[in-house]
Design a protein around this motif. Sequence first.
Motif, PDB file in Angstrom:
ATOM      1  N   ARG A 191       0.834  -1.208   0.000  1.00  0.00           N
ATOM      2  CA  ARG A 191       0.000   0.000   0.000  1.00  0.00           C
ATOM      3  C   ARG A 191       0.866   1.254   0.000  1.00  0.00           C
ATOM      4  NH1 ARG A 191      -4.061  -2.317   4.044  1.00  0.00           N
ATOM      5  NH2 ARG A 191      -5.716  -2.963   2.649  1.00  0.00           N
ATOM      6  N   ARG A 192       1.939   1.188   0.783  1.00  0.00           N
ATOM      7  CA  ARG A 192       2.826   2.349   0.882  1.00  0.00           C
ATOM      8  C   ARG A 192       3.348   2.737  -0.496  1.00  0.00           C
ATOM      9  NH1 ARG A 192       6.068   0.847   5.040  1.00  0.00           N
ATOM     10  NH2 ARG A 192       7.392  -0.512   3.809  1.00  0.00           N
ATOM     11  N   ARG A 193       3.771   1.717  -1.240  1.00  0.00           N
ATOM     12  CA  ARG A 193       4.322   1.988  -2.575  1.00  0.00           C
ATOM     13  C   ARG A 193       3.277   2.595  -3.490  1.00  0.00           C
ATOM     14  NH1 ARG A 193       8.525  -2.270  -4.234  1.00  0.00           N
ATOM     15  NH2 ARG A 193       7.128  -2.731  -5.940  1.00  0.00           N
ATOM     16  N   ALA A 194       2.069   2.053  -3.394  1.00  0.00           N
ATOM     17  CA  ALA A 194       0.992   2.582  -4.242  1.00  0.00           C
ATOM     18  C   ALA A 194       0.702   4.037  -3.887  1.00  0.00           C
ATOM     19  CB  ALA A 194      -0.250   1.722  -4.069  1.00  0.00           C
ATOM     20  N   ILE A 195       0.647   4.313  -2.582  1.00  0.00           N
ATOM     21  CA  ILE A 195       0.369   5.688  -2.145  1.00  0.00           C
ATOM     22  C   ILE A 195       1.499   6.616  -2.591  1.00  0.00           C
ATOM     23  CG2 ILE A 195       0.242   7.143  -0.050  1.00  0.00           C
ATOM     24  CD1 ILE A 195      -2.440   5.833  -0.618  1.00  0.00           C
ATOM     25  N   TRP A 196       2.736   6.149  -2.500  1.00  0.00           N
ATOM     26  CA  TRP A 196       3.856   6.974  -2.972  1.00  0.00           C
ATOM     27  C   TRP A 196       3.677   7.316  -4.454  1.00  0.00           C
ATOM     28  CZ3 TRP A 196       8.577   3.775  -0.692  1.00  0.00           C
ATOM     29  CH2 TRP A 196       8.734   4.098   0.661  1.00  0.00           C
ATOM     30  N   ALA A 197       3.330   6.290  -5.237  1.00  0.00           N
ATOM     31  CA  ALA A 197       3.202   6.516  -6.683  1.00  0.00           C
ATOM     32  C   ALA A 197       2.107   7.549  -6.962  1.00  0.00           C
ATOM     33  CB  ALA A 197       2.895   5.203  -7.392  1.00  0.00           C
ATOM     34  N   ILE A 198       0.997   7.428  -6.247  1.00  0.00           N
ATOM     35  CA  ILE A 198      -0.121   8.361  -6.455  1.00  0.00           C
ATOM     36  C   ILE A 198       0.291   9.769  -6.012  1.00  0.00           C
ATOM     37  CG2 ILE A 198      -2.443   8.980  -5.663  1.00  0.00           C
ATOM     38  CD1 ILE A 198      -3.027   5.972  -5.422  1.00  0.00           C
ATOM     39  N   TYR A 199       0.864   9.850  -4.805  1.00  0.00           N
ATOM     40  CA  TYR A 199       1.190  11.171  -4.272  1.00  0.00           C
ATOM     41  C   TYR A 199       2.296  11.854  -5.075  1.00  0.00           C
ATOM     42  CZ  TYR A 199      -1.778  10.238  -0.151  1.00  0.00           C
ATOM     43  OH  TYR A 199      -2.840   9.970   0.683  1.00  0.00           O
ATOM     44  N   VAL A 200       3.206  11.060  -5.609  1.00  0.00           N
ATOM     45  CA  VAL A 200       4.272  11.686  -6.414  1.00  0.00           C
ATOM     46  C   VAL A 200       3.682  12.252  -7.707  1.00  0.00           C
ATOM     47  CG1 VAL A 200       6.324  11.187  -7.823  1.00  0.00           C
ATOM     48  CG2 VAL A 200       6.258  10.532  -5.424  1.00  0.00           C
ATOM     49  N   TRP A 201       2.736  11.531  -8.282  1.00  0.00           N
ATOM     50  CA  TRP A 201       2.082  12.087  -9.476  1.00  0.00           C
ATOM     51  C   TRP A 201       1.399  13.413  -9.100  1.00  0.00           C
ATOM     52  CZ3 TRP A 201      -2.778  13.705 -10.764  1.00  0.00           C
ATOM     53  CH2 TRP A 201      -2.972  14.042 -12.111  1.00  0.00           C
ATOM     54  N   CYS A 202       0.719  13.434  -7.942  1.00  0.00           N
ATOM     55  CA  CYS A 202       0.035  14.659  -7.507  1.00  0.00           C
ATOM     56  C   CYS A 202       1.049  15.790  -7.304  1.00  0.00           C
ATOM     57  CB  CYS A 202      -0.707  14.431  -6.186  1.00  0.00           C
ATOM     58  SG  CYS A 202      -2.059  13.256  -6.339  1.00  0.00           S
ATOM     59  N   ARG A 203       2.160  15.430  -6.699  1.00  0.00           N
ATOM     60  CA  ARG A 203       3.200  16.428  -6.425  1.00  0.00           C
ATOM     61  C   ARG A 203       3.747  17.012  -7.730  1.00  0.00           C
ATOM     62  NH1 ARG A 203       4.186  19.192  -1.901  1.00  0.00           N
ATOM     63  NH2 ARG A 203       4.908  20.863  -3.203  1.00  0.00           N
ATOM     64  N   ARG A 204       3.961  16.142  -8.696  1.00  0.00           N
ATOM     65  CA  ARG A 204       4.500  16.603  -9.967  1.00  0.00           C
ATOM     66  C   ARG A 204       3.480  17.486 -10.684  1.00  0.00           C
ATOM     67  NH1 ARG A 204       6.549  11.701 -13.419  1.00  0.00           N
ATOM     68  NH2 ARG A 204       8.190  13.067 -14.156  1.00  0.00           N
ATOM     69  N   THR A 205       2.219  17.117 -10.523  1.00  0.00           N
ATOM     70  CA  THR A 205       1.163  17.911 -11.151  1.00  0.00           C
ATOM     71  C   THR A 205       1.156  19.309 -10.520  1.00  0.00           C
ATOM     72  OG1 THR A 205      -0.087  15.891 -11.458  1.00  0.00           O
ATOM     73  CG2 THR A 205      -1.319  17.930 -11.660  1.00  0.00           C
ATOM     74  N   ASP A 206       1.263  19.329  -9.214  1.00  0.00           N
ATOM     75  CA  ASP A 206       1.282  20.587  -8.481  1.00  0.00           C
ATOM     76  C   ASP A 206       2.515  21.412  -8.870  1.00  0.00           C
ATOM     77  OD1 ASP A 206       0.263  22.181  -6.145  1.00  0.00           O
ATOM     78  OD2 ASP A 206       2.304  21.793  -5.451  1.00  0.00           O
ATOM     79  N   GLU A 207       3.606  20.697  -9.039  1.00  0.00           N
ATOM     80  CA  GLU A 207       4.881  21.349  -9.375  1.00  0.00           C
ATOM     81  C   GLU A 207       4.801  22.097 -10.709  1.00  0.00           C
ATOM     82  OE1 GLU A 207       8.927  21.744  -7.917  1.00  0.00           O
ATOM     83  OE2 GLU A 207       7.052  21.085  -7.045  1.00  0.00           O
TER      84      GLU A 207
END
Length: 365
Positions: free
Chosen positions: A103-119
């Motif tokens: 789950r941790r890995r999945a959440i990382w993948a999702i949140y990193v996409w969000c972070r990049r979008t925000d970036e």
Amino acid sequence: MAAGGVVWVTFPKQNLIPPPRKRFGRKLRTGVPLISSTAERAYSEEKVHEVVLKQAAWVKQQRPNEGCKDWDLLNEAYERCGEVWAEYAKTFYLGTLLMTSERRRAIWAIYVWCRRTDELVDGPNASHITPRALDTWEKRLGNIFQGRPYDLFDAALSHTVSNYPLGIQPFKDMIEGMRLDLLKTRYNNFDELYLYCYYVAGTVGLMSVPVMGIASESKASNETVYSAALALGIANQLTNIIRDVGEDCRRGRIYLPQDELASAGISEDEIFRGLVSNKWKIFMKNQIKRARMYFDEAEKGVAELEEASRWPVWASLLLYRQILDVIEENDYNNFTKRAYVGKAKKFASLPLAYGRAIMGTSKFF
Ligand SMILES: CC(C)=CCC/C(C)=C/CC/C(C)=C/CC/C(C)=C/COP(=O)(O)OP(=O)(O)O
């Protein structure tokens, strides 16, 4: 909401490829590239294809005997997401460490996409970002969901969306939030602000539920659980906005509702001057009260999540909520003092979060 739109895709292993490092503009302290700003601005479908072919060749060249084990690359993809997440989300990272590794890995993948979008709209290259670049980003999102990732971070997300019942809509909505952020620097009222908070953070709550899982014994409806997740995203974003007033106004942005500022008799000039007046303190008290209401709303849903997910969610909820306490301790000076929850306090909240997770309620702790 995402609950209905379930999208399953098959992940094509041959597309697990590393990113074109040289083209990445920004580097994190750990040396992990975050966003390829030049590529975001200029790349066309053909260029992407060309890059993909080059990368595939690179992979072969790097691992001639190994025959490019996709699984290794996938692990690397997730590890890189973890590094980015650790670097960026100081508050939320701890919570993810309490999750099961899958789950941790999945959440990382999702949140990193969000972070990049925000970036894209918030990062160092934000001034070059146009609505067209966001359209390209959205196309790329579609490709991720169809199992055609563009780089390593995308590959992790592509794998995640093939493993969990994640719908594409919250991801699209987040891009919509960035479109809004490109054009809008003021919010007339709370309705407008709420919509923005939904786009940029409520969506993250909706994306998280399919990974966190709803407890099989839960009697709550899906809507109730998703509403709580949405409320947590909103609460986090409102907290973020309250904490970052000074930083945001230096970027020319005021997220606080204009009508409420006017009723409180606070002018923009006072905000730009960073005046912590009595009326500012009263105004802030009300903003904090509202953010806490959303946290309260979110708390009601945590017990409905799968057991293994309750502790991490409680932990991040309590940690982020504490930022509001620190703003109070700072006597509402959120212009020049950043409300920061220290490591000791962070770790001290873990047993409390654990207690709540096992009791399934917030009443006893
Ligand atoms: C409550 C239920 C049922 C489920 C939980 C659903 C979840 C996990 C919701 C949380 C959504 C979330 C993490 C939203 C992000 C919002 C936000 C303001 C992020 C800010 O990120 P940064 O600014 O990088 O963080 P820092 O404050 O650590 O710098």
